[in-house]
Design an enzyme around this catalytic site. Structure first.
Site, PDB file in Angstrom:
ATOM      1  N   GLU A   3      16.595  69.050  97.251  1.00 58.60           N
ATOM      2  CA  GLU A   3      17.469  67.989  96.771  1.00 58.60           C
ATOM      3  C   GLU A   3      18.841  68.576  96.395  1.00 58.60           C
ATOM      4  OE1 GLU A   3      17.146  64.416  93.390  1.00 58.60           O
ATOM      5  OE2 GLU A   3      15.676  66.068  93.443  1.00 58.60           O
ATOM      6  N   LYS A  58      18.650  58.259  97.448  1.00 65.21           N
ATOM      7  CA  LYS A  58      17.467  58.243  96.593  1.00 65.21           C
ATOM      8  C   LYS A  58      17.288  56.850  95.977  1.00 65.21           C
ATOM      9  CE  LYS A  58      15.462  61.098  92.864  1.00 65.21           C
ATOM     10  NZ  LYS A  58      15.685  62.318  92.063  1.00 65.21           N
ATOM     11  N   CYS A  63      12.459  63.413  95.835  1.00 66.10           N
ATOM     12  CA  CYS A  63      11.859  63.755  94.543  1.00 66.10           C
ATOM     13  C   CYS A  63      11.090  62.602  93.899  1.00 66.10           C
ATOM     14  CB  CYS A  63      12.925  64.303  93.609  1.00 66.10           C
ATOM     15  SG  CYS A  63      12.224  65.310  92.273  1.00 66.10           S
TER      16      CYS A  63
END
Length: 833
Positions: free
Chosen positions: A245, A318, A372
């Site tokens: 990330e 994200k 994530c």
């Protein structure tokens, strides 16, 4: 030209009026000659070439197998030709290398009995030597005629094909008809080789996770580290590379993310990175996934960028922003849910922007993305990605380390890959991140369909780490088809972005394959598995006995592996029910082939457990029956063997009636797969406890059980495990020793169980099973010829013995591979494919 020379020899030998060449399908060459698909001249081209070559000789090129008029089986092709030429007598021309395999061909005896064969010596094999080694060829040896000519000049088609590829065909000009040489010289694209879409026959692809020691905020330095790792990946033919990330900046930049300079530097570095990656030379042009902060419509997004061949092909923001405990991402980043656009503009080009797209590569990797926290929520994005067709999920993460978190994270990745039937690539930030409040661990996890294949981490002393995994896309597809509760929807909201990742054909196979797929490699896991299996078997039997209010069981004890395991299962079931072992009626039934060793082992086993033991000699009863049906006692054929097996079953069934009990069957999964059991003999019982246990696993369960037994029981169990596997139906030698070996007849059970697992559980093709078996068993010094012979036996016996599996007695399923006709495997008994 060699084929024409053979035709001329055959024509001269029998004064033939016609010589017919039947052109085989591509699939036939793949399966029979183990040729790679990209090495095969397509069937239509082969037919055209052969027709041209034969024209000057008056020979015939037949396309009956190409057009489906025959299914490719020699017996059916010959019979079809007989309908076209009903008054002709047929001769089949072949090399000695195939005579020895005739026993395994479809309707082999009818084929040999009804036709004559013209044989040319090949591979240093003489006809007379091959006939001796083949029972059927020996039986009909007058039907085999040698046409070998010492002056025969043979150059294989393999050599010609390679010369064609290498542009060295001229040196073989004399071996080709003039018109064929001219045609090949003028046409350079007949072979399938070089087709960019032909990547790998067995659907293996390489993918990797990558991390490095980053510098927070130094995007140029971080860009160079990415390039270095991508270069390394390209040299290893990796088709997908995934970085952590916020790769270009680092995850822990905090309020620096709000500065315009960091966002601008990151975007410029991304554009440069895409261009530089395209300059890396190799046989693949990989998809590279890196993370960066990206500004769009006055919002900052935490994004994964897909790079390929100099372009930024997609950006995935994200979705779920952790804002608890040590996380406070909402301070800087917006969610993908805040975005209404499907495209963004980068460097003047429109780039897909969102979460609902799939990247599809040449090798049919279909890639979806999570970042994530997207994995840690109650409904991860991967559910929708996989429902829309994704078979690979990438996760760019920056997961910090906490006590107990390591195992939880590993299980989360593994189980997500299992529930979605996909491959899952997870990589987390490591060295270089800030340690102000937390520590980052540089975790690399790659799982496929519930199995962890990579569990690695970037250590403090490592500058970078590239973790490569070989993904099996065919296995994923087969699992999704087989486990049809998996729901794949044609989701119209998803966009597929196709990219060409392979510059030429790749042939990928794993370096290591587990030769014993039914047996865990780790000793502690193996012990736990064996105990669990025995418990399942015992619980199944105990439940049956309790339901029918039965206290007595009858079992035949041979001193071999299967009956030993079955007796241990009964013992454990009686412990569960608190029944006395004296209610177990164990019977030894010595016959013509019973050895001193196995009879002694059987007696010791029964005495050690304390069952009620009986000995009933079957030799006299079998002699009476042989006399009744006119069977020669000195003819050790299948009738001779099955008489003994059925006599034993009759004794067990009648004894069960006498004591008001049930017969517990002993046959195992491997025997059922091969039909290595006598119909209505050892094939039959009231409850079969071993039906889901393959032969290789039987031994491990017994060995594991022995470790906690008293010495007398331990010793006899180990002796049984070390005894040769034999049905003991042929008389012993002069010293009373075993004279019949099962594995000498049908091949090693190690191989058969490997074939069984990969055919039933994984749904692999014959060729893929063979290629994997060669890798798996090479360290065990089992050569390819032995593997091929045993594989032929496996498929022949498996396909012709379904009728024995269709009427199986009840028995407990213990693993993912089972052949019960009521649950796992339904197949017509007359299947011929």
């Amino acid at each position: 030209m060699a084929h024409i020379q053979i035709g001329l020899l055959a024509q001269k030998k029998v004064n033939a009026q016609k010589v017919i060449y039947v052109i085989a399908q591509d699939s036939f060459l793949q399966n029979w000659k183990q040729m790679d698909n990209d090495s095969i001249i397509p069937a239509e081209s082969r037919f055209k070439l052969m027709k041209q070559a034969l024209n000057d000789y008056g020979f015939i090129a037949s396309d009956i197998e190409l057009t489906g008029k025959s299914d490719g089986k020699t017996y059916n092709s010959i019979n079809y030709l007989k309908t076209i030429y009903p008054s002709y007598k047929f001769y089949i021309v072949m090399g000695t290398d195939k005579v020895g395999e005739l026993d395994k061909w479809y309707r082999s005896e009818q084929l040999i009995n009804e036709n004559k064969f013209l044989i040319i010596d090949r591979d240093n094999n003489k006809l007379e030597d091959v006939i001796v080694s083949s029972p059927l060829a020996s039986k009909y040896q007058d039907n085999f005629i040698s046409i070998t000519n010492d002056k025969f000049n043979f150059v294989s088609s393999t050599i010609i094909r390679q010369a064609y590829v290498d542009n060295t065909l001229e040196q073989y000009k004399q071996y080709l008809p003039k018109n064929i040489y001219q045609y090949l010289s003028q046409n350079k694209s007949i072979l399938k080789k070089g087709n960019a879409n032909m990547t790998n026959l067995h659907s293996f692809v390489k993918a990797a996770t990558a991390s490095f020691t980053l510098r927070l905020g130094d995007v140029q330095y971080n860009k160079e580290q990415v390039l270095s790792l991508v270069s390394k990946a390209v040299k290893s033919n990796v088709e997908l590379v995934v970085f952590p990330e916020l790769t270009l900046t680092g995850y822990s930049c905090s309020d620096m993310f709000l500065t315009s300079q960091l966002a601008s530097d990151s975007l410029n570095a991304l554009i440069e990175l895409a261009e530089k990656i395209s300059e890396i030379e190799g046989d693949v042009a990989p998809v590279v996934v890196v993370g960066l902060p990206y500004r769009h419509n006055f919002k900052l997004y935490n994004c994964a960028a897909y790079l390929h061949k100099g372009k930024i092909i997609a950006l995935c923001p994200k979705t779920y922003m952790p804002n608890y405990n040590e996380f406070y991402e909402k301070r800087w980043f917006a969610s993908s849910l805040d975005n209404n656009d499907t495209y963004t503009t980068i460097n003047g080009q429109q780039v897909p922007f969102g979460t609902r797209f799939i990247i599809e590569t040449s090798s049919k990797m279909k890639i979806g993305c999570e970042i994530c926290e997207d994995l840690w929520v109650s409904k991860p994005l991967s559910i929708d990605h996989c429902s829309a067709g994704a078979n690979v999920i990438v996760n760019l993460s920056a997961s910090n380390e906490l006590v107990t978190k390591q195992q939880y994270r590993k299980d989360l990745v593994r189980m997500t890959s299992a529930s979605n039937n996909c491959a899952y690539l997870y990589v987390s930030s490591g060295n270089g991140e800030s340690s102000t409040d937390v520590v980052y661990s540089g975790v690399h996890l790659i799982s496929q369909s519930g199995t962890t294949v990579v569990d690695d981490r970037q250590t403090f002393k490592q500058d970078n780490l590239l973790s490569i995994a070989l993904l099996d896309l065919e296995k994923i597809e087969n699992d999704r088809i087989r486990l049809n509760s998996f729901h794949q929807s044609a989701n119209q909201q998803y966009t597929t972005i196709n990219v060409t990742t392979n510059k030429k054909s790749l042939s990928l196979l794993p370096d290591y394959v587990n030769p014993y797929p039914f047996i865990p490699a780790d000793k502690s896991n193996r012990e736990q598995r064996c105990k669990e299996i025995l418990q399942i078997q015992a619980t199944g039997l105990a439940t049956r006995l309790k339901k029918i209010n039965c206290h007595k069981t009858v079992i035949g004890i041979s001193g071999g592996l299967d009956s030993t395991l079955a007796l241990l299962v009964i013992k454990e079931a009686y412990d569960l029910l608190d029944y006395p072992y004296s209610d177990i009626i164990a019977i030894t039934m010595p016959g013509f082939g019973t050895s001193k060793q196995t009879k002694s082992s059987a007696d010791r086993l029964m005495n050690s457990i304390g069952v009620t033991s009986l000995c009933i000699d079957i030799t006299q009863a079998c002699r009476v029956h042989m006399k009744d049906i006119g069977q020669d006692e000195n003819n050790y054929d299948v009738t001779y063997e099955n008489i003994q097996a059925r006599e034993r079953t009759q004794i067990l069934m009648d004894m069960a009636n006498k004591v008001n009990g049930i017969v517990v069957g002993t046959g195992d999964l491997s025997e059922l797969a091969l039909g290595w059991c006598t119909y209505n003999g050892d094939h039959m019982s009231h409850y079969a406890v071993n039906v889901s246990i393959p032969k290789t696993l039987v031994r491990f369960i017994i060995e594991t059980y022995s470790e906690n037994c008293p010495k007398d029981l331990h010793d006899v169990l180990i002796d049984i495990c070390n005894t040769i596997i034999s049905p003991e139906l042929i008389p012993t030698d002069a010293n009373g020793n075993i004279s019949q070996s099962t594995e000498a007849t049908i091949g090693k059970y190690d191989l058969h169980d490997f074939f069984l697992y990969n055919f039933i559980r994984n749904g692999f093709s014959r060729q893929k099973i063979l290629d994997l078996a060669v890798i798996a068993f090479k360290p065990l010094n089992i050569d390819q010829k032995q593997i091929e012979q045993t594989l032929n036996t496996f498929f022949h016996r498996f396909k012709t013995n379904q009728f024995k599996r269709s009427c199986l007695p009840d028995g407990p399923k213990v693993g993912s591979v089972s052949l019960s006709p009521r649950g796992d495997w339904r197949m017509p008994s007359d299947y011929q494919g």
